[in-house]
Design a protein around this motif. Structure first.
Motif, PDB file in Angstrom:
ATOM      1  N   ASP A   9       0.794  -1.227   0.000  1.00 42.78           N
ATOM      2  CA  ASP A   9       0.000   0.000   0.000  1.00 42.78           C
ATOM      3  C   ASP A   9       0.828   1.280   0.000  1.00 42.78           C
ATOM      4  O   ASP A   9       0.406   2.283  -0.563  1.00 42.78           O
ATOM      5  CB  ASP A   9      -0.934   0.026   1.221  1.00 42.78           C
ATOM      6  N   ILE A  10       1.977   1.262   0.625  1.00 39.17           N
ATOM      7  CA  ILE A  10       2.753   2.492   0.787  1.00 39.17           C
ATOM      8  C   ILE A  10       3.941   2.548  -0.176  1.00 39.17           C
ATOM      9  O   ILE A  10       4.149   3.556  -0.847  1.00 39.17           O
ATOM     10  CB  ILE A  10       3.220   2.643   2.250  1.00 39.17           C
ATOM     11  N   THR A  38      10.060  10.748   3.962  1.00 40.22           N
ATOM     12  CA  THR A  38       8.620  10.491   4.043  1.00 40.22           C
ATOM     13  C   THR A  38       8.368   9.030   4.404  1.00 40.22           C
ATOM     14  O   THR A  38       7.555   8.736   5.288  1.00 40.22           O
ATOM     15  CB  THR A  38       7.928  10.819   2.694  1.00 40.22           C
ATOM     16  N   MET A  39       9.045   8.131   3.733  1.00 36.91           N
ATOM     17  CA  MET A  39       8.868   6.695   3.998  1.00 36.91           C
ATOM     18  C   MET A  39       9.234   6.361   5.450  1.00 36.91           C
ATOM     19  O   MET A  39       8.555   5.580   6.111  1.00 36.91           O
ATOM     20  CB  MET A  39       9.710   5.852   3.031  1.00 36.91           C
ATOM     21  N   ILE A  40      10.293   6.970   5.933  1.00 37.31           N
ATOM     22  CA  ILE A  40      10.701   6.732   7.323  1.00 37.31           C
ATOM     23  C   ILE A  40       9.646   7.248   8.285  1.00 37.31           C
ATOM     24  O   ILE A  40       9.255   6.570   9.244  1.00 37.31           O
ATOM     25  CB  ILE A  40      12.080   7.386   7.600  1.00 37.31           C
ATOM     26  N   VAL A  42       6.433   7.758   7.709  1.00 37.21           N
ATOM     27  CA  VAL A  42       5.231   6.933   7.598  1.00 37.21           C
ATOM     28  C   VAL A  42       5.441   5.616   8.341  1.00 37.21           C
ATOM     29  O   VAL A  42       4.551   5.155   9.063  1.00 37.21           O
ATOM     30  CB  VAL A  42       4.862   6.694   6.110  1.00 37.21           C
ATOM     31  N   TRP A  43       6.609   5.012   8.178  1.00 41.23           N
ATOM     32  CA  TRP A  43       6.900   3.761   8.859  1.00 41.23           C
ATOM     33  C   TRP A  43       6.873   3.943  10.383  1.00 41.23           C
ATOM     34  O   TRP A  43       6.333   3.111  11.102  1.00 41.23           O
ATOM     35  CB  TRP A  43       8.261   3.214   8.432  1.00 41.23           C
ATOM     36  N   ASN A  44       7.426   5.037  10.859  1.00 42.27           N
ATOM     37  CA  ASN A  44       7.440   5.288  12.305  1.00 42.27           C
ATOM     38  C   ASN A  44       6.052   5.524  12.876  1.00 42.27           C
ATOM     39  O   ASN A  44       5.862   5.413  14.089  1.00 42.27           O
ATOM     40  CB  ASN A  44       8.351   6.473  12.623  1.00 42.27           C
ATOM     41  N   ARG A  45       5.094   5.822  12.033  1.00 41.67           N
ATOM     42  CA  ARG A  45       3.714   6.046  12.500  1.00 41.67           C
ATOM     43  C   ARG A  45       2.815   4.864  12.142  1.00 41.67           C
ATOM     44  O   ARG A  45       1.595   5.005  12.044  1.00 41.67           O
ATOM     45  CB  ARG A  45       3.170   7.334  11.881  1.00 41.67           C
ATOM     46  N   ARG A  46       3.397   3.683  11.978  1.00 41.30           N
ATOM     47  CA  ARG A  46       2.658   2.505  11.531  1.00 41.30           C
ATOM     48  C   ARG A  46       1.556   2.053  12.488  1.00 41.30           C
ATOM     49  O   ARG A  46       0.600   1.430  12.057  1.00 41.30           O
ATOM     50  CB  ARG A  46       3.610   1.359  11.212  1.00 41.30           C
ATOM     51  N   GLU A  47       1.661   2.391  13.760  1.00 39.59           N
ATOM     52  CA  GLU A  47       0.617   2.003  14.704  1.00 39.59           C
ATOM     53  C   GLU A  47      -0.705   2.706  14.394  1.00 39.59           C
ATOM     54  O   GLU A  47      -1.774   2.210  14.726  1.00 39.59           O
ATOM     55  CB  GLU A  47       1.034   2.335  16.151  1.00 39.59           C
ATOM     56  N   ALA A  48      -0.630   3.865  13.746  1.00 44.02           N
ATOM     57  CA  ALA A  48      -1.831   4.659  13.460  1.00 44.02           C
ATOM     58  C   ALA A  48      -2.411   4.386  12.068  1.00 44.02           C
ATOM     59  O   ALA A  48      -3.433   4.959  11.704  1.00 44.02           O
ATOM     60  CB  ALA A  48      -1.494   6.144  13.595  1.00 44.02           C
ATOM     61  N   TRP A  49      -1.785   3.527  11.271  1.00 45.36           N
ATOM     62  CA  TRP A  49      -2.231   3.285   9.896  1.00 45.36           C
ATOM     63  C   TRP A  49      -3.694   2.868   9.799  1.00 45.36           C
ATOM     64  O   TRP A  49      -4.410   3.319   8.909  1.00 45.36           O
ATOM     65  CB  TRP A  49      -1.382   2.220   9.219  1.00 45.36           C
ATOM     66  N   ILE A  55      -4.514   6.361   3.229  1.00 48.71           N
ATOM     67  CA  ILE A  55      -3.069   6.273   3.451  1.00 48.71           C
ATOM     68  C   ILE A  55      -2.319   7.049   2.378  1.00 48.71           C
ATOM     69  O   ILE A  55      -1.263   7.627   2.640  1.00 48.71           O
ATOM     70  CB  ILE A  55      -2.586   4.794   3.530  1.00 48.71           C
ATOM     71  N   GLU A  56      -2.873   7.116   1.184  1.00 50.82           N
ATOM     72  CA  GLU A  56      -2.235   7.869   0.101  1.00 50.82           C
ATOM     73  C   GLU A  56      -2.202   9.361   0.443  1.00 50.82           C
ATOM     74  O   GLU A  56      -1.168  10.009   0.316  1.00 50.82           O
ATOM     75  CB  GLU A  56      -2.979   7.650  -1.212  1.00 50.82           C
ATOM     76  N   ALA A  57      -3.327   9.897   0.872  1.00 49.40           N
ATOM     77  CA  ALA A  57      -3.375  11.308   1.258  1.00 49.40           C
ATOM     78  C   ALA A  57      -2.446  11.575   2.442  1.00 49.40           C
ATOM     79  O   ALA A  57      -1.773  12.609   2.490  1.00 49.40           O
ATOM     80  CB  ALA A  57      -4.799  11.716   1.603  1.00 49.40           C
ATOM     81  N   PHE A  58      -2.383  10.639   3.372  1.00 52.79           N
ATOM     82  CA  PHE A  58      -1.503  10.751   4.534  1.00 52.79           C
ATOM     83  C   PHE A  58      -0.040  10.851   4.079  1.00 52.79           C
ATOM     84  O   PHE A  58       0.697  11.746   4.501  1.00 52.79           O
ATOM     85  CB  PHE A  58      -1.718   9.535   5.438  1.00 52.79           C
ATOM     86  N   CYS A  59       0.361   9.964   3.182  1.00 56.59           N
ATOM     87  CA  CYS A  59       1.747   9.961   2.676  1.00 56.59           C
ATOM     88  C   CYS A  59       2.049  11.229   1.886  1.00 56.59           C
ATOM     89  O   CYS A  59       3.122  11.825   2.047  1.00 56.59           O
ATOM     90  CB  CYS A  59       1.983   8.737   1.799  1.00 56.59           C
TER      91      CYS A  59
END
Length: 172
Positions: A9-10, A38-40, A42-49, A55-59
């Motif tokens: 997805d990401i 950005t990828m880092i 997003v990965w660090n916030r994986r608990e909130a996915w 998720i696209e708008a979030f990224c």
């Protein structure tokens, strides 16, 4: 809500994130760094996915914000969009070198005019015209209303059209 996977997805969003970052930073190396950051993030916030609606708008939002932060930090708005890409010809004019040169000049002029737009207009144009996002998605990414997105795109198109006409008529 569906289960979000980084790999499926990401990670596929990396090209889209790169184009957005490139549009803002105007520097391929900086854009790559922004995508990596950005990828880092997003990965660090994986608990909130699982709580995120898109998720696209979030990224894209994270990417946009990081690129803007980097631009503010570097104050680097005078570099060209793509270095070395000026020699790629539009194949529809392959048989006519004069048309190829004119087409390359027009494309370069449009790129330059887009690069000169204010940041909000430039970002809105990028997301709408090059990424194909809806007004609602753009509003979510840029954290503004849909009406403001429409206004920014309208003004950007007007400015580009006006400057293009002025440039084309120069000297006539």
């Amino acid at each position: 809500m569906k289960k979000i996977s980084f790999k499926t997805d990401i990670l596929p969003l990396k090209n889209e994130l790169y184009r957005l970052a490139l549009r803002i930073t105007l520097n391929p190396a900086e854009a790559e760094d922004v995508v990596q950051d950005t990828m880092i993030k997003v990965w660090n916030r994986r608990e909130a996915w699982d709580d995120i609606e898109s998720i696209e708008a979030f990224c894209l939002t994270i990417c946009r914000n990081l690129a803007l932060d980097r631009m503010r930090h570097l104050e680097n708005q005078n570099q060209s969009l793509e270095e070395g890409d000026h020699d790629k010809a539009d194949q529809s004019y392959a048989s006519n070198p004069e048309e190829q040169a004119m087409q390359r000049d027009r494309i370069e002029l449009i790129r330059q005019l887009i690069n000169e737009l204010p940041e909000k207009q430039r970002s809105a144009m990028q997301l709408r015209e090059f990424e194909g996002k809806s007004y609602k998605e753009i509003a979510s990414i840029m954290a503004v209303s849909e009406e403001q997105v429409k206004v920014n795109i309208f003004r950007a198109r007007q400015a580009i059209r006006q400057k293009y006409i002025e440039t084309e008529k120069y000297g006539l």
